[in-house]
Design a protein around this motif. Structure first.
Motif, PDB file in Angstrom:
ATOM      1  N   SER A 371       0.847  -1.195   0.000  1.00 43.12           N
ATOM      2  CA  SER A 371       0.000   0.000   0.000  1.00 43.12           C
ATOM      3  C   SER A 371       0.878   1.239   0.000  1.00 43.12           C
ATOM      4  O   SER A 371       2.091   1.169   0.230  1.00 43.12           O
ATOM      5  CB  SER A 371      -0.897   0.015   1.246  1.00 43.12           C
ATOM      6  OG  SER A 371      -0.104   0.168   2.423  1.00 43.12           O
ATOM      7  N   ASP A 372       0.254   2.399  -0.234  1.00 40.56           N
ATOM      8  CA  ASP A 372       0.985   3.661  -0.120  1.00 40.56           C
ATOM      9  C   ASP A 372       1.510   3.853   1.290  1.00 40.56           C
ATOM     10  O   ASP A 372       2.619   4.375   1.493  1.00 40.56           O
ATOM     11  CB  ASP A 372       0.073   4.826  -0.506  1.00 40.56           C
ATOM     12  CG  ASP A 372      -0.301   4.823  -1.980  1.00 40.56           C
ATOM     13  OD1 ASP A 372       0.438   4.222  -2.784  1.00 40.56           O
ATOM     14  OD2 ASP A 372      -1.337   5.430  -2.322  1.00 40.56           O
ATOM     15  N   ASP A 373       0.719   3.440   2.286  1.00 45.27           N
ATOM     16  CA  ASP A 373       1.160   3.576   3.678  1.00 45.27           C
ATOM     17  C   ASP A 373       2.397   2.723   3.948  1.00 45.27           C
ATOM     18  O   ASP A 373       3.313   3.152   4.671  1.00 45.27           O
ATOM     19  CB  ASP A 373       0.034   3.171   4.629  1.00 45.27           C
ATOM     20  CG  ASP A 373      -1.080   4.211   4.684  1.00 45.27           C
ATOM     21  OD1 ASP A 373      -0.831   5.365   4.290  1.00 45.27           O
ATOM     22  OD2 ASP A 373      -2.200   3.863   5.108  1.00 45.27           O
ATOM     23  N   ASP A 374       2.439   1.517   3.375  1.00 42.80           N
ATOM     24  CA  ASP A 374       3.637   0.686   3.511  1.00 42.80           C
ATOM     25  C   ASP A 374       4.846   1.416   2.946  1.00 42.80           C
ATOM     26  O   ASP A 374       5.930   1.434   3.545  1.00 42.80           O
ATOM     27  CB  ASP A 374       3.464  -0.641   2.767  1.00 42.80           C
ATOM     28  CG  ASP A 374       2.686  -1.680   3.561  1.00 42.80           C
ATOM     29  OD1 ASP A 374       2.409  -1.432   4.754  1.00 42.80           O
ATOM     30  OD2 ASP A 374       2.355  -2.731   2.980  1.00 42.80           O
ATOM     31  N   HIS A 394       4.169   2.806  -4.476  1.00 43.06           N
ATOM     32  CA  HIS A 394       3.467   1.528  -4.474  1.00 43.06           C
ATOM     33  C   HIS A 394       2.714   1.398  -5.780  1.00 43.06           C
ATOM     34  O   HIS A 394       1.877   2.238  -6.120  1.00 43.06           O
ATOM     35  CB  HIS A 394       2.479   1.436  -3.303  1.00 43.06           C
ATOM     36  CG  HIS A 394       1.543   0.273  -3.410  1.00 43.06           C
ATOM     37  ND1 HIS A 394       0.170   0.430  -3.543  1.00 43.06           N
ATOM     38  CD2 HIS A 394       1.780  -1.055  -3.446  1.00 43.06           C
ATOM     39  CE1 HIS A 394      -0.395  -0.764  -3.632  1.00 43.06           C
ATOM     40  NE2 HIS A 394       0.563  -1.676  -3.579  1.00 43.06           N
ATOM     41  N   SER A 396       0.037  -0.515  -7.832  1.00 40.72           N
ATOM     42  CA  SER A 396      -1.085  -1.452  -7.763  1.00 40.72           C
ATOM     43  C   SER A 396      -1.658  -1.751  -9.133  1.00 40.72           C
ATOM     44  O   SER A 396      -2.657  -2.450  -9.260  1.00 40.72           O
ATOM     45  CB  SER A 396      -2.195  -0.862  -6.879  1.00 40.72           C
ATOM     46  OG  SER A 396      -2.657   0.375  -7.413  1.00 40.72           O
ATOM     47  N   ARG A 451       3.414  -2.256  10.109  1.00 36.36           N
ATOM     48  CA  ARG A 451       2.009  -1.854  10.137  1.00 36.36           C
ATOM     49  C   ARG A 451       1.539  -1.678  11.573  1.00 36.36           C
ATOM     50  O   ARG A 451       2.081  -2.297  12.495  1.00 36.36           O
ATOM     51  CB  ARG A 451       1.156  -2.875   9.390  1.00 36.36           C
ATOM     52  CG  ARG A 451       1.438  -2.864   7.890  1.00 36.36           C
ATOM     53  CD  ARG A 451       0.810  -4.016   7.165  1.00 36.36           C
ATOM     54  NE  ARG A 451       1.313  -4.058   5.768  1.00 36.36           N
ATOM     55  CZ  ARG A 451       1.302  -5.125   4.993  1.00 36.36           C
ATOM     56  NH1 ARG A 451       0.804  -6.277   5.461  1.00 36.36           N
ATOM     57  NH2 ARG A 451       1.769  -5.061   3.765  1.00 36.36           N
TER      58      ARG A 451
END
Length: 458
Positions: A371-374, A394, A396, A451
């Protein structure tokens, strides 16, 4: 015409210009960027750019001139200084003169100027509800937001061009653009009022065949074309007349060695609606043309806009000037990108001809960027634990009908780093990034460990 203020010297400015200067040395380059944090491998020039000490000194002189006598500065120095900066930009991008150039804070401001006019065109009945605005899927988020805040709110239909990534050739971009433009036109039942095209997308970074896309817009009856070239000046050669867009904007702080915040918006001299465009900040200059409206939006620090000639002077110290700098940056960033790809068992996200001074490199799939958060958490980890600054993308998406690209171990590549190369960078900085990622792989690291709710063991 007023010129940039200088310190006391026995030599006149004309004498200094006539005296040939030796090419800049490696030691002088290091001195120009000695204010950078030497403990950090800064391979991310693309986000905030850089400003050499000599240009910062020129900026300080302008600031002191203002503070010493603000009234004299306002009445006698500001506008001639800004005119000199507009002329320097016009010469750098092939414009038809300084009157075609407005200086603004950033490309986001330039987009707001264009989108504001689109909104007025809907509100005043020149555009019909449902008329389309076309943009690339990877259009920068602030420009996307501007399109929605102004155009969509006023009644526009917004259509996105779904660009493939990794991308194999300019032809793939052209094919997707034609398909999306056909969708936007809705078999001729809908007018496409504006196409927003990036010259170089930000994330992922890809040089777009902008001249060809502008030509397609002309063929297909698109009213106006705005090229968001936030990253372009200083990375690739620009000839705005050859590109042929109605509006072209680029930041000068990213790759043109100016301080934040300064950018330009170019509007063709023969563009009839030039007189209808206005700066979003309405000042006493309203109605005097966008270059003048942008040159005075109230009391503020204009020094970043006044040092454009000093940035040009800095670049002239390098062999080939800005074109020589960008050529060498391109060669180096491709070399460093290939070194990283080989070390990680991955690949470049686009062919070299679709890269400027930035390149995307696939990260090992085992890192598990989901994900973008990762990607943001991994970026923070690289900054805090390994002292390397690099953006992470990221991915996808894959090209329609194709599987996600895989690394040498057969894992899907879902994350990419975007590395930059500027004159201050050295190979050791990229080796810090290489070794940091290799250590994470060797340690069995996965983004899942970062996370929320997860606790890293030490």
């Amino acid at each position: 015409m007023a010129s940039a203020p200088h310190g006391d010297t026995a030599e006149t400015g004309a004498d200094a210009k006539r005296r040939p200067r030796a090419p800049i040395t490696d030691a002088e380059i290091r001195a120009e960027f000695a204010h950078h944090d030497g403990a950090v491998a800064r391979v991310n020039n693309g986000t905030f750019g850089c400003c050499p000490a000599s240009v910062l000194a020129a900026r300080s002189r302008w600031q002191r001139l203002f503070l010493s006598q603000p009234d004299a500065f306002y009445f006698h120095s500001l506008q001639p200084g800004l005119a000199a900066s507009r002329a320097a930009v016009a010469a750098a991008v092939g414009a038809g003169g300084a009157s075609e150039v407005s200086l603004v804070d950033n490309a986001t401001t330039a987009a707001a100027i264009v989108m504001q006019h689109v909104a007025w065109s809907f509100a005043e009945g020149r555009f019909a509800p449902g008329d389309a605005v076309l943009m690339l899927h990877y259009t920068y988020s602030s420009v996307k937001n501007s399109i929605h805040a102004y155009a969509a709110r006023a009644g526009a239909t917004v259509v996105e061009v779904p660009l493939p990534f990794p991308v194999s050739s300019p032809a793939a971009v052209v094919a997707e653009f034609r398909a999306a433009l056909s969708l936007a036109r809705d078999a001729g039942r809908r007018r496409v009022r504006l196409a927003v095209i990036d010259h170089i997308t930000s994330m992922p970074s890809v040089v777009i065949p902008v001249r060809e896309l502008v030509a397609i817009c002309r063929e297909e009856g698109v009213d106006k074309v705005f090229v968001d070239a936030a990253h372009a000046i200083g990375q690739v050669r620009i000839d705005v007349r050859d590109i042929g867009a109605d509006f072209y904007a680029s930041n000068l702080h990213k790759w043109f060695f100016c301080p934040s915040a300064v950018a330009f918006l170019h509007i063709r001299k023969d563009e009839p609606i030039a007189s209808e465009l206005h700066h979003p900040v309405v000042s006493s200059e309203y109605g005097n043309g966008l270059p003048m409206e942008s040159a005075w939006i109230g009391v503020r620090d204009y020094s970043a806009q006044l040092v454009v000639p000093d940035a040009v002077d800095f670049m002239s110290r390098f062999e080939g000037g800005i074109e020589g700098i960008s050529r060498r940056n391109h060669e180096k960033v491709i070399e460093m990108g290939r070194m990283l790809a080989e070390a990680w068992g991955t690949f470049l996200g686009s062919p070299p001809e679709m890269c400027g001074s930035m390149v995307m490199i696939g990260l090992p799939g085992c890192l598990g960027i989901g994900s973008d958060d990762d990607g943001m958490r991994l970026r923070d980890m690289l900054r805090n634990d390994f002292k390397v600054e690099v953006p992470i993308f990221h991915n996808s998406r894959s090209a329609e009908g194709e599987e996600m690209a895989k690394d040498a171990n057969g894992d899907e590549v879902t994350g990419y780093v975007r590395i930059s190369h500027q004159v201050y960078n050295v190979r050791e900085e990229y080796e810090v990034l290489r070794d940091a990622v290799n250590k994470l792989v060797l340690d069995g690291f996965s983004c899942s460990k970062l996370r929320p709710g997860k606790v890293l063991s030490h």
